[in-house]
Motif scaffolding. Structure first.
Motif, PDB file in Angstrom:
ATOM      1  N   THR A   1       9.224  13.909  -0.916  1.00 58.60           N
ATOM      2  CA  THR A   1       8.900  13.162   0.308  1.00 58.60           C
ATOM      3  C   THR A   1       8.241  11.816  -0.026  1.00 58.60           C
ATOM      4  OG1 THR A   1       8.607  15.289   1.373  1.00 58.60           O
ATOM      5  CG2 THR A   1       7.791  13.393   2.586  1.00 58.60           C
ATOM      6  N   SER A   2       7.539  11.764  -1.154  1.00 63.19           N
ATOM      7  CA  SER A   2       6.928  10.490  -1.568  1.00 63.19           C
ATOM      8  C   SER A   2       8.005   9.429  -1.780  1.00 63.19           C
ATOM      9  CB  SER A   2       6.143  10.678  -2.868  1.00 63.19           C
ATOM     10  OG  SER A   2       4.945  11.397  -2.620  1.00 63.19           O
ATOM     11  N   VAL A   3       9.116   9.836  -2.379  1.00 64.78           N
ATOM     12  CA  VAL A   3      10.220   8.894  -2.610  1.00 64.78           C
ATOM     13  C   VAL A   3      10.862   8.523  -1.264  1.00 64.78           C
ATOM     14  CG1 VAL A   3      12.487   8.587  -3.691  1.00 64.78           C
ATOM     15  CG2 VAL A   3      10.688   9.840  -4.907  1.00 64.78           C
ATOM     16  N   HIS A   4      11.021   9.525  -0.411  1.00 68.25           N
ATOM     17  CA  HIS A   4      11.651   9.255   0.890  1.00 68.25           C
ATOM     18  C   HIS A   4      10.828   8.264   1.703  1.00 68.25           C
ATOM     19  CE1 HIS A   4      13.552  13.479   0.279  1.00 68.25           C
ATOM     20  NE2 HIS A   4      14.020  12.552  -0.537  1.00 68.25           N
ATOM     21  N   ARG A   5       9.509   8.407   1.644  1.00 67.60           N
ATOM     22  CA  ARG A   5       8.665   7.497   2.412  1.00 67.60           C
ATOM     23  C   ARG A   5       8.734   6.061   1.879  1.00 67.60           C
ATOM     24  NH1 ARG A   5       7.707   6.216   5.460  1.00 67.60           N
ATOM     25  NH2 ARG A   5       5.504   5.801   5.787  1.00 67.60           N
TER      26      ARG A   5
ATOM     27  N   ILE B   1      -0.895  12.893   4.428  1.00 67.15           N
ATOM     28  CA  ILE B   1      -0.733  12.944   2.972  1.00 67.15           C
ATOM     29  C   ILE B   1      -0.473  11.529   2.465  1.00 67.15           C
ATOM     30  CG2 ILE B   1       0.643  13.928   1.076  1.00 67.15           C
ATOM     31  CD1 ILE B   1      -0.532  16.172   2.703  1.00 67.15           C
ATOM     32  N   VAL B   2      -1.188  11.135   1.429  1.00 67.81           N
ATOM     33  CA  VAL B   2      -0.909   9.841   0.810  1.00 67.81           C
ATOM     34  C   VAL B   2       0.168  10.071  -0.247  1.00 67.81           C
ATOM     35  CG1 VAL B   2      -1.859   7.893  -0.477  1.00 67.81           C
ATOM     36  CG2 VAL B   2      -3.280   9.093   1.204  1.00 67.81           C
ATOM     37  N   ALA B   3       1.293   9.382  -0.089  1.00 69.71           N
ATOM     38  CA  ALA B   3       2.428   9.583  -0.993  1.00 69.71           C
ATOM     39  C   ALA B   3       2.064   9.158  -2.418  1.00 69.71           C
ATOM     40  CB  ALA B   3       3.628   8.781  -0.501  1.00 69.71           C
ATOM     41  N   ASP B   4       2.732   9.782  -3.376  1.00 65.38           N
ATOM     42  CA  ASP B   4       2.499   9.416  -4.779  1.00 65.38           C
ATOM     43  C   ASP B   4       3.838   9.105  -5.457  1.00 65.38           C
ATOM     44  OD1 ASP B   4       1.413   8.986  -7.237  1.00 65.38           O
ATOM     45  OD2 ASP B   4       1.082  11.108  -7.713  1.00 65.38           O
ATOM     46  N   PRO B   5       4.503   8.048  -4.978  1.00 66.83           N
ATOM     47  CA  PRO B   5       5.846   7.759  -5.489  1.00 66.83           C
ATOM     48  C   PRO B   5       5.851   7.349  -6.959  1.00 66.83           C
ATOM     49  CG  PRO B   5       5.143   6.077  -3.910  1.00 66.83           C
ATOM     50  CD  PRO B   5       4.094   7.122  -3.912  1.00 66.83           C
ATOM     51  N   ALA B   6       4.735   6.764  -7.443  1.00 67.62           N
ATOM     52  CA  ALA B   6       4.708   6.326  -8.840  1.00 67.62           C
ATOM     53  C   ALA B   6       4.929   7.512  -9.773  1.00 67.62           C
ATOM     54  CB  ALA B   6       3.382   5.639  -9.146  1.00 67.62           C
TER      55      ALA B   6
ATOM     56  N   MET C   1       2.830  22.652   4.682  1.00 67.06           N
ATOM     57  CA  MET C   1       1.869  22.704   3.583  1.00 67.06           C
ATOM     58  C   MET C   1       2.536  22.357   2.249  1.00 67.06           C
ATOM     59  SD  MET C   1      -0.490  25.932   2.829  1.00 67.06           S
ATOM     60  CE  MET C   1      -1.138  26.316   4.428  1.00 67.06           C
ATOM     61  N   GLY C   2       1.833  21.602   1.421  1.00 70.46           N
ATOM     62  CA  GLY C   2       2.330  21.314   0.078  1.00 70.46           C
ATOM     63  C   GLY C   2       2.002  22.464  -0.862  1.00 70.46           C
ATOM     64  N   PRO C   3       2.421  22.346  -2.132  1.00 69.36           N
ATOM     65  CA  PRO C   3       2.220  23.433  -3.085  1.00 69.36           C
ATOM     66  C   PRO C   3       0.755  23.787  -3.316  1.00 69.36           C
ATOM     67  CG  PRO C   3       3.665  21.732  -3.982  1.00 69.36           C
ATOM     68  CD  PRO C   3       3.139  21.216  -2.688  1.00 69.36           C
TER      69      PRO C   3
ATOM     70  N   ARG D   1       0.847  -1.202   0.000  1.00 64.01           N
ATOM     71  CA  ARG D   1       0.000   0.000   0.000  1.00 64.01           C
ATOM     72  C   ARG D   1       0.874   1.241   0.000  1.00 64.01           C
ATOM     73  NH1 ARG D   1      -1.572   1.006   5.807  1.00 64.01           N
ATOM     74  NH2 ARG D   1      -0.425  -0.580   6.909  1.00 64.01           N
ATOM     75  N   ARG D   2       0.286   2.312  -0.517  1.00 60.83           N
ATOM     76  CA  ARG D   2       1.048   3.553  -0.622  1.00 60.83           C
ATOM     77  C   ARG D   2       1.340   4.113   0.759  1.00 60.83           C
ATOM     78  NH1 ARG D   2      -2.391   6.635  -5.134  1.00 60.83           N
ATOM     79  NH2 ARG D   2      -1.510   8.511  -4.210  1.00 60.83           N
ATOM     80  N   PRO D   3       2.606   4.519   0.993  1.00 56.75           N
ATOM     81  CA  PRO D   3       2.914   5.111   2.294  1.00 56.75           C
ATOM     82  C   PRO D   3       2.195   6.443   2.470  1.00 56.75           C
ATOM     83  CG  PRO D   3       4.924   4.712   0.998  1.00 56.75           C
ATOM     84  CD  PRO D   3       3.761   4.484   0.101  1.00 56.75           C
ATOM     85  N   THR D   4       2.109   6.885   3.717  1.00 56.02           N
ATOM     86  CA  THR D   4       1.539   8.203   4.016  1.00 56.02           C
ATOM     87  C   THR D   4       2.549   8.952   4.880  1.00 56.02           C
ATOM     88  OG1 THR D   4       0.538   7.406   6.049  1.00 56.02           O
ATOM     89  CG2 THR D   4      -0.835   7.341   4.074  1.00 56.02           C
ATOM     90  N   TRP D   5       2.360  10.258   5.027  1.00 54.75           N
ATOM     91  CA  TRP D   5       3.144  10.971   6.035  1.00 54.75           C
ATOM     92  C   TRP D   5       2.295  12.069   6.654  1.00 54.75           C
ATOM     93  CZ3 TRP D   5       4.197  12.466   0.863  1.00 54.75           C
ATOM     94  CH2 TRP D   5       4.187  13.827   0.600  1.00 54.75           C
TER      95      TRP D   5
END
Ligand code: GLU
Length: 289
Positions: free
Chosen positions: A230-234, A183-188, A174-176, A165-169
């Motif tokens: 951060t998506s990649v880091h998670r 936040i649900v990460a979007d590493p794809a 605040m994001g852009p 499952r997709r990681p969260t943080w």
């Protein structure tokens, strides 16, 4: 109980500007308010562009601003073994592959062979061609033995399959587009990111997660330009079994032309402001909002 731990992680490839002062002061203030630790990390894996002279300048500027940090300072160039170990784990688990294509080959593939609508990552860089991901192990081994240059890339599809499952943080800044909270990460969206470069056996993305874990960082406070990364880091944290800090992405100071301040363009170096008589109090007031 773990103390809340914060860090400022500059790259010594230029002089600090007002944007760095803002980030460092905010970090130090949040650490003090949380009754926590404040650590410093020098991100100098780019041994071509980073110098000890810039590092000395950074330490001087931070001390001048009145910021105090714990010793020792962690210098990434002294810890390549830690990054190599993390890389080896990902390779051993079949989650990374050697990427042999040169920039020229990638460019040629993109113009001649890429399907229409080939994806780009959040920085606007086209995804790496699929060719090397599927190379037979024997061909990989032969090319490496033959001395061909390569970087290591994370097989993002295989990694996400492994995690299920997709990681969260937790975002306390605040994001852009104003996103905060969970936040649900979007590493794809990043595709197969580089985790070790051709010239150095490490990469920003890999080092940052290894170091945040080794330094026991619980709260990452940094510029909004790193929100998407951060998506990649998670993903890397979850693959490597590392703890996930909470993240606070702050506003970026923009220059008069509306672009983010940059060391390479020589924007508003703190040293220059100091030389014309600015005091640390002036800087703190300038950055208040
Ligand atoms: N070294 C990075 C920079 O100077 C900061 C990395 C981070 O805070 O995660 O932009």
């Amino acid at each position: 109980m773990t103390l809340p731990s914060f860090r400022f992680a500059p790259s010594p490839n230029g002089a600090l500007h007002l944007g760095h002062a803002f980030s460092a002061l905010l970090n130090a203030r949040m650490a003090a308010e949380a009754g926590g630790r404040f650590l410093l990390r020098i991100e100098d894996i780019d041994t071509e562009r980073c110098t000890r002279a810039f590092e000395r300048g950074i330490l001087e500027d931070l001390a001048w601003l009145g910021i105090r940090w714990e010793q020792p300072v962690r210098r990434q160039s002294e810890h390549f073994d830690a990054y190599a170990e993390a890389l080896e784990r990902l390779v051993a688990e079949g989650l990374a592959y050697p990427a042999f294509m040169s920039r020229g080959e990638v460019r040629a593939w993109l113009t001649e062979d890429a399907p229409a609508e080939w994806p780009r990552d959040p920085d606007g860089v086209p995804f790496y061609p699929p060719r090397d991901r599927g190379l037979p192990p024997r061909e990989r081994a032969a090319r490496i033995a033959g001395g061909e240059a390569y970087s290591w890339r994370l097989d993002m599809a295989a990694s996400l399959e492994r995690l299920r499952r997709r990681p969260t943080w937790t975002e306390t800044g605040m994001g852009p587009t104003g996103d905060s909270g969970v936040i649900v990460a979007d590493p794809a969206a990043w595709g197969d990111v580089v985790i070790a470069r051709k010239d150095v056996p490490a990469s920003y993305n890999l080092c940052v997660v290894v170091d945040d874990a080794i330094q026991g960082i619980t709260n990452v406070v940094r510029g909004r330009d790193l929100f998407h990364a951060t998506s990649v880091h998670r993903v890397l944290q979850d693959l490597l079994g590392l703890p996930a800090p909470s993240y606070h992405h702050h506003d970026l100071l923009l220059g008069e032309d509306g672009r983010k301040l940059s060391k390479s363009r020589g924007d508003t170096a703190l040293r220059a402001l100091r030389d014309i008589g600015a005091t640390p109090g002036d800087i703190a007031r300038l950055l208040e909002r």
